[in-house]
Design a protein around this motif. Sequence first.
Motif, mmCIF file in Angstrom:
data_model
loop_
_atom_site.group_PDB
_atom_site.id
_atom_site.type_symbol
_atom_site.label_atom_id
_atom_site.label_comp_id
_atom_site.label_asym_id
_atom_site.label_seq_id
_atom_site.Cartn_x
_atom_site.Cartn_y
_atom_site.Cartn_z
ATOM 1 N N LEU A 18 0.825 -1.204 0.000
ATOM 2 C CA LEU A 18 0.000 0.000 0.000
ATOM 3 C C LEU A 18 0.860 1.256 0.000
ATOM 4 O O LEU A 18 0.572 2.219 -0.692
ATOM 5 C CB LEU A 18 -0.918 0.008 1.218
ATOM 6 C CG LEU A 18 -1.735 1.270 1.444
ATOM 7 C CD1 LEU A 18 -2.733 1.451 0.311
ATOM 8 C CD2 LEU A 18 -2.450 1.223 2.761
ATOM 9 N N PHE A 19 1.947 1.237 0.738
ATOM 10 C CA PHE A 19 2.778 2.426 0.859
ATOM 11 C C PHE A 19 3.562 2.710 -0.419
ATOM 12 O O PHE A 19 3.998 3.822 -0.638
ATOM 13 C CB PHE A 19 3.683 2.314 2.078
ATOM 14 C CG PHE A 19 2.883 2.221 3.341
ATOM 15 C CD1 PHE A 19 2.187 3.315 3.811
ATOM 16 C CD2 PHE A 19 2.770 1.026 4.016
ATOM 17 C CE1 PHE A 19 1.411 3.227 4.941
ATOM 18 C CE2 PHE A 19 1.999 0.928 5.154
ATOM 19 C CZ PHE A 19 1.318 2.038 5.621
ATOM 20 N N ILE A 22 1.372 5.081 -2.466
ATOM 21 C CA ILE A 22 1.233 6.458 -2.008
ATOM 22 C C ILE A 22 2.456 7.253 -2.450
ATOM 23 O O ILE A 22 3.582 6.804 -2.331
ATOM 24 C CB ILE A 22 1.090 6.515 -0.477
ATOM 25 C CG1 ILE A 22 -0.163 5.749 -0.049
ATOM 26 C CG2 ILE A 22 1.027 7.959 0.007
ATOM 27 C CD1 ILE A 22 -0.313 5.609 1.440
ATOM 28 N N GLU A 127 -10.060 11.222 -3.013
ATOM 29 C CA GLU A 127 -9.302 9.973 -2.906
ATOM 30 C C GLU A 127 -8.197 10.099 -1.866
ATOM 31 O O GLU A 127 -7.941 9.171 -1.094
ATOM 32 C CB GLU A 127 -8.723 9.660 -4.286
ATOM 33 C CG GLU A 127 -7.699 8.582 -4.333
ATOM 34 C CD GLU A 127 -7.167 8.398 -5.750
ATOM 35 O OE1 GLU A 127 -5.937 8.429 -5.899
ATOM 36 O OE2 GLU A 127 -7.973 8.239 -6.672
ATOM 37 N N ASP A 128 -7.550 11.250 -1.810
ATOM 38 C CA ASP A 128 -6.458 11.453 -0.863
ATOM 39 C C ASP A 128 -6.948 11.490 0.582
ATOM 40 O O ASP A 128 -6.189 11.188 1.502
ATOM 41 C CB ASP A 128 -5.705 12.740 -1.184
ATOM 42 C CG ASP A 128 -4.976 12.673 -2.512
ATOM 43 O OD1 ASP A 128 -4.694 11.553 -2.976
ATOM 44 O OD2 ASP A 128 -4.709 13.735 -3.099
ATOM 45 N N TYR A 130 -8.933 9.437 1.912
ATOM 46 C CA TYR A 130 -8.873 8.060 2.389
ATOM 47 C C TYR A 130 -7.451 7.709 2.837
ATOM 48 O O TYR A 130 -7.258 7.070 3.867
ATOM 49 C CB TYR A 130 -9.331 7.082 1.307
ATOM 50 C CG TYR A 130 -10.813 7.163 1.043
ATOM 51 C CD1 TYR A 130 -11.725 6.556 1.902
ATOM 52 C CD2 TYR A 130 -11.303 7.852 -0.049
ATOM 53 C CE1 TYR A 130 -13.085 6.632 1.679
ATOM 54 C CE2 TYR A 130 -12.666 7.938 -0.282
ATOM 55 C CZ TYR A 130 -13.551 7.323 0.574
ATOM 56 O OH TYR A 130 -14.898 7.407 0.348
ATOM 57 N N TYR A 131 -6.463 8.146 2.049
ATOM 58 C CA TYR A 131 -5.073 7.890 2.422
ATOM 59 C C TYR A 131 -4.727 8.589 3.733
ATOM 60 O O TYR A 131 -4.034 8.036 4.579
ATOM 61 C CB TYR A 131 -4.112 8.348 1.318
ATOM 62 C CG TYR A 131 -4.180 7.511 0.070
ATOM 63 C CD1 TYR A 131 -4.003 6.134 0.110
ATOM 64 C CD2 TYR A 131 -4.425 8.107 -1.154
ATOM 65 C CE1 TYR A 131 -4.071 5.367 -1.034
ATOM 66 C CE2 TYR A 131 -4.495 7.347 -2.309
ATOM 67 C CZ TYR A 131 -4.307 5.977 -2.243
ATOM 68 O OH TYR A 131 -4.369 5.230 -3.379
ATOM 69 N N MET A 134 -6.297 6.616 6.524
ATOM 70 C CA MET A 134 -5.548 5.378 6.753
ATOM 71 C C MET A 134 -4.254 5.673 7.505
ATOM 72 O O MET A 134 -3.863 4.920 8.406
ATOM 73 C CB MET A 134 -5.255 4.661 5.430
ATOM 74 C CG MET A 134 -6.489 4.026 4.814
ATOM 75 S SD MET A 134 -6.143 2.995 3.359
ATOM 76 C CE MET A 134 -5.560 4.188 2.185
ATOM 77 N N GLY A 135 -3.588 6.773 7.150
ATOM 78 C CA GLY A 135 -2.368 7.166 7.847
ATOM 79 C C GLY A 135 -2.638 7.518 9.297
ATOM 80 O O GLY A 135 -1.862 7.161 10.193
ATOM 81 N N GLN A 138 -3.190 4.330 11.133
ATOM 82 C CA GLN A 138 -1.922 3.643 11.328
ATOM 83 C C GLN A 138 -1.170 4.259 12.508
ATOM 84 O O GLN A 138 -0.576 3.539 13.311
ATOM 85 C CB GLN A 138 -1.085 3.713 10.061
ATOM 86 C CG GLN A 138 0.196 2.925 10.153
ATOM 87 C CD GLN A 138 1.024 3.023 8.893
ATOM 88 O OE1 GLN A 138 0.997 4.053 8.215
ATOM 89 N NE2 GLN A 138 1.754 1.976 8.583
#
Length: 162
Positions: A18-19, A22, A127-128, A130-131, A134-135, A138
Amino acid sequence: MAKRKRNLDSSDANQINLFDMIEEINPRKFAQPDFQTETKPLGLRIKEAVSEAIKDSGLKRYAIAGQMSEMLGTEITESMLNAYTAESKEGYRMPAEYIPTFCRIVKDYTVMEVLVSASGCRMIKSEDAYYLEMGRLQAVEKAAQQKHRQLQNELKKMRGES
């Protein structure tokens, strides 16, 4: 017959990390902009961004104007788009309420980014978001794992297991 164990090694060449998907974080990209060094006025930067978005879209100006008219419920003409992008026409500017529709049609959000950055902020696309979430999750997981390890160590010390 015995089943083969699957190799769950994260270094599997076919496995997408996944990373890796990004974009690498560039500290300059997120730094506070210095607008004192900007040499062009905001109006001109917007006109240039609109013009570039039209060129890069592959659409004809009359097609963009027609779609905008339909979506906004007001008449937008090709000559209006021409006036919005002409540097010589200082009194003509694309109204702010047209910009989101324009960006959706040409699929280019640079005009919005110019406006947002002029206020000292940064824009992220849907879309970003969501990233980013997720970050954030994490980071929460990492903090929870650290707290868990800390509690385990304290419990071991209390029991004399150190």
